[in-house]
Design a protein around this motif. Structure first.
Motif, PDB file in Angstrom:
ATOM      1  N   UNK A 113      42.734  63.767  40.473  1.00  0.00           N
ATOM      2  CA  UNK A 113      42.692  62.974  39.249  1.00  0.00           C
ATOM      3  C   UNK A 113      43.797  61.933  39.230  1.00  0.00           C
ATOM      4  N   UNK A 114      44.987  62.305  39.698  1.00  0.00           N
ATOM      5  CA  UNK A 114      46.100  61.360  39.743  1.00  0.00           C
ATOM      6  C   UNK A 114      45.797  60.164  40.638  1.00  0.00           C
ATOM      7  N   UNK A 115      45.167  60.428  41.807  1.00  0.00           N
ATOM      8  CA  UNK A 115      44.789  59.334  42.706  1.00  0.00           C
ATOM      9  C   UNK A 115      43.737  58.446  42.059  1.00  0.00           C
ATOM     10  N   UNK A 116      42.798  59.059  41.329  1.00  0.00           N
ATOM     11  CA  UNK A 116      41.765  58.276  40.637  1.00  0.00           C
ATOM     12  C   UNK A 116      42.377  57.432  39.518  1.00  0.00           C
ATOM     13  N   UNK A 117      43.371  57.982  38.828  1.00  0.00           N
ATOM     14  CA  UNK A 117      44.050  57.220  37.773  1.00  0.00           C
ATOM     15  C   UNK A 117      44.827  56.041  38.366  1.00  0.00           C
ATOM     16  N   UNK A 118      45.379  56.231  39.551  1.00  0.00           N
ATOM     17  CA  UNK A 118      46.055  55.121  40.224  1.00  0.00           C
ATOM     18  C   UNK A 118      45.069  53.993  40.498  1.00  0.00           C
ATOM     19  N   UNK A 119      43.876  54.352  40.991  1.00  0.00           N
ATOM     20  CA  UNK A 119      42.853  53.340  41.240  1.00  0.00           C
ATOM     21  C   UNK A 119      42.438  52.650  39.946  1.00  0.00           C
ATOM     22  N   UNK A 120      42.373  53.415  38.856  1.00  0.00           N
ATOM     23  CA  UNK A 120      42.037  52.833  37.554  1.00  0.00           C
ATOM     24  C   UNK A 120      43.118  51.860  37.115  1.00  0.00           C
ATOM     25  N   UNK A 121      44.371  52.217  37.341  1.00  0.00           N
ATOM     26  CA  UNK A 121      45.477  51.325  37.000  1.00  0.00           C
ATOM     27  C   UNK A 121      45.398  50.023  37.785  1.00  0.00           C
ATOM     28  N   UNK A 122      45.106  50.129  39.080  1.00  0.00           N
ATOM     29  CA  UNK A 122      44.977  48.927  39.910  1.00  0.00           C
ATOM     30  C   UNK A 122      43.816  48.073  39.407  1.00  0.00           C
ATOM     31  N   UNK A 123      42.702  48.720  39.096  1.00  0.00           N
ATOM     32  CA  UNK A 123      41.560  47.992  38.559  1.00  0.00           C
ATOM     33  C   UNK A 123      41.890  47.307  37.245  1.00  0.00           C
ATOM     34  N   UNK A 124      42.660  47.984  36.403  1.00  0.00           N
ATOM     35  CA  UNK A 124      43.050  47.388  35.127  1.00  0.00           C
ATOM     36  C   UNK A 124      43.948  46.174  35.345  1.00  0.00           C
ATOM     37  N   UNK A 125      44.823  46.235  36.342  1.00  0.00           N
ATOM     38  CA  UNK A 125      45.666  45.073  36.653  1.00  0.00           C
ATOM     39  C   UNK A 125      44.799  43.880  37.059  1.00  0.00           C
ATOM     40  N   UNK A 126      43.764  44.147  37.877  1.00  0.00           N
ATOM     41  CA  UNK A 126      42.822  43.086  38.253  1.00  0.00           C
ATOM     42  C   UNK A 126      42.141  42.528  37.013  1.00  0.00           C
ATOM     43  N   UNK A 127      41.697  43.429  36.129  1.00  0.00           N
ATOM     44  CA  UNK A 127      41.070  43.023  34.861  1.00  0.00           C
ATOM     45  C   UNK A 127      42.016  42.140  34.049  1.00  0.00           C
ATOM     46  N   UNK A 128      43.284  42.570  33.942  1.00  0.00           N
ATOM     47  CA  UNK A 128      44.264  41.864  33.128  1.00  0.00           C
ATOM     48  C   UNK A 128      44.555  40.471  33.679  1.00  0.00           C
ATOM     49  N   UNK A 129      44.730  40.381  34.996  1.00  0.00           N
ATOM     50  CA  UNK A 129      44.989  39.076  35.623  1.00  0.00           C
ATOM     51  C   UNK A 129      43.809  38.147  35.406  1.00  0.00           C
ATOM     52  N   UNK A 130      42.597  38.662  35.566  1.00  0.00           N
ATOM     53  CA  UNK A 130      41.383  37.863  35.351  1.00  0.00           C
ATOM     54  C   UNK A 130      41.327  37.351  33.914  1.00  0.00           C
ATOM     55  N   UNK A 131      41.626  38.228  32.961  1.00  0.00           N
ATOM     56  CA  UNK A 131      41.603  37.854  31.542  1.00  0.00           C
ATOM     57  C   UNK A 131      42.658  36.796  31.252  1.00  0.00           C
ATOM     58  N   UNK A 132      43.859  36.968  31.793  1.00  0.00           N
ATOM     59  CA  UNK A 132      44.942  36.010  31.550  1.00  0.00           C
ATOM     60  C   UNK A 132      44.599  34.631  32.120  1.00  0.00           C
ATOM     61  N   UNK A 133      43.985  34.598  33.285  1.00  0.00           N
ATOM     62  CA  UNK A 133      43.660  33.322  33.919  1.00  0.00           C
ATOM     63  C   UNK A 133      42.526  32.594  33.217  1.00  0.00           C
ATOM     64  N   UNK A 134      41.567  33.333  32.701  1.00  0.00           N
ATOM     65  CA  UNK A 134      40.366  32.712  32.131  1.00  0.00           C
ATOM     66  C   UNK A 134      40.436  32.583  30.615  1.00  0.00           C
ATOM     67  N   UNK A 135      40.898  33.625  29.923  1.00  0.00           N
ATOM     68  CA  UNK A 135      40.855  33.647  28.457  1.00  0.00           C
ATOM     69  C   UNK A 135      42.232  33.684  27.802  1.00  0.00           C
ATOM     70  N   UNK A 136      43.280  33.892  28.577  1.00  0.00           N
ATOM     71  CA  UNK A 136      44.605  34.011  27.989  1.00  0.00           C
ATOM     72  C   UNK A 136      44.944  35.468  27.694  1.00  0.00           C
TER      73      UNK A 136
END
Length: 261
Positions: A113-136
């Motif tokens: 579960x901890x490894x899966x949460x790490x992957x979720x965190x990385x995915x969320x960082x990708x989500x956040x960067x995408x949101x910041x670049x496109x929508x602020x």
């Protein structure tokens, strides 16, 4: 009673080893943790927004916004699916730990579960960067995302304990879970809004434990809506019960692991 913090050093070491082991020998190494969700984001967006032309009534027709909606659903689903697909073979793949009396076998689902949460965190960082670049900046309710995920984390851990023990005795369970996860991905509202379905089907879709988490995640991450804490408390209660029962099943079943393996 099992207390993860008593084994926190071992837990963190095994999680680090698990994450690093996935990319050992590859050219770009752990960078794949970022590339995988990014590629997934692009592929699913093209397929469902361009080919299938799925739309959210409350969203604009922009493909970047559709990408975020789908990707949010995938973050939740992948956290759940990754653990359950691996759980039936977890003890089988670590059979060398079974006969080590001092090794806490119950920690293995926590490592997964901890490894899966790490992957979720990385995915969320990708989500956040995408949101910041496109929508602020995303809405302030984004801070509630971990709270929204908490019931799912407990629920997933409970099922992981259950399935990891069951997988020792029923080897076919892994195949069954793989098929169920494929069906569940299409029945959780990952790629479409729940309100796009007829009302009678919406009721059945909300019986899926992932649907409400996915919808609540979109509320806090994209729409800026605070989730209804009534259903959240209900989810947390059910998840806590599943975690306790899953843990109890694991403890009762582990006594026969050595004989079967």
């Amino acid at each position: 009673m099992f207390r993860p913090w008593r084994h926190r050093e071992l837990l963190l070491t095994l999680i680090e080893r698990e994450v690093a082991g996935r990319y050992r020998g590859s050219i770009v190494g752990i960078l794949w943790s970022f590339l995988n969700p990014l590629l997934m984001l692009l592929v699913y967006t093209f397929v469902f927004s361009v080919l299938f032309k799925v739309r959210w009534e409350s969203a604009s027709d922009s493909k970047p916004q559709f990408a975020l909606l789908v990707f949010t659903g995938m973050l939740v689903f992948n956290l759940f699916s990754e653990c359950l697909v691996q759980a039936p073979g977890l003890i089988l793949n670590h059979a060398n730990y079974v006969k080590k009396v001092v090794f806490p076998l119950q920690i293995l689902p926590c490592v997964m579960l901890g490894a899966a949460l790490f992957q979720t965190l990385v995915g969320f960082i990708v989500w956040l960067v995408f949101h910041l670049l496109v929508f602020g900046l995303p809405p302030l309710t984004t801070l509630l995302f971990p709270l929204v995920l908490l019931p799912l984390v407990l629920f997933t851990l409970g099922l992981s304990w259950l399935l990891s023990a069951l997988g020792v005795y029923l080897r076919d369970i892994g195949q069954v879970i793989g098929v169920l996860m494929s069906a569940l991905m299409l029945l959780s509202g990952v790629f479409y809004p729940v309100n796009a379905l007829p009302a009678i089907y919406q009721h059945w879709l909300y019986m899926n434990p992932l649907t409400l988490v996915i919808e609540s995640s979109r509320d806090v991450l994209i729409w800026g809506v605070v989730p209804d804490f009534g259903p959240w408390l209900g989810q947390l209660t059910v998840a806590g019960i599943v975690a306790v029962l899953g843990r109890a099943w694991f403890e009762k079943s582990r006594q026969g692991f050595a004989d079967v393996l």
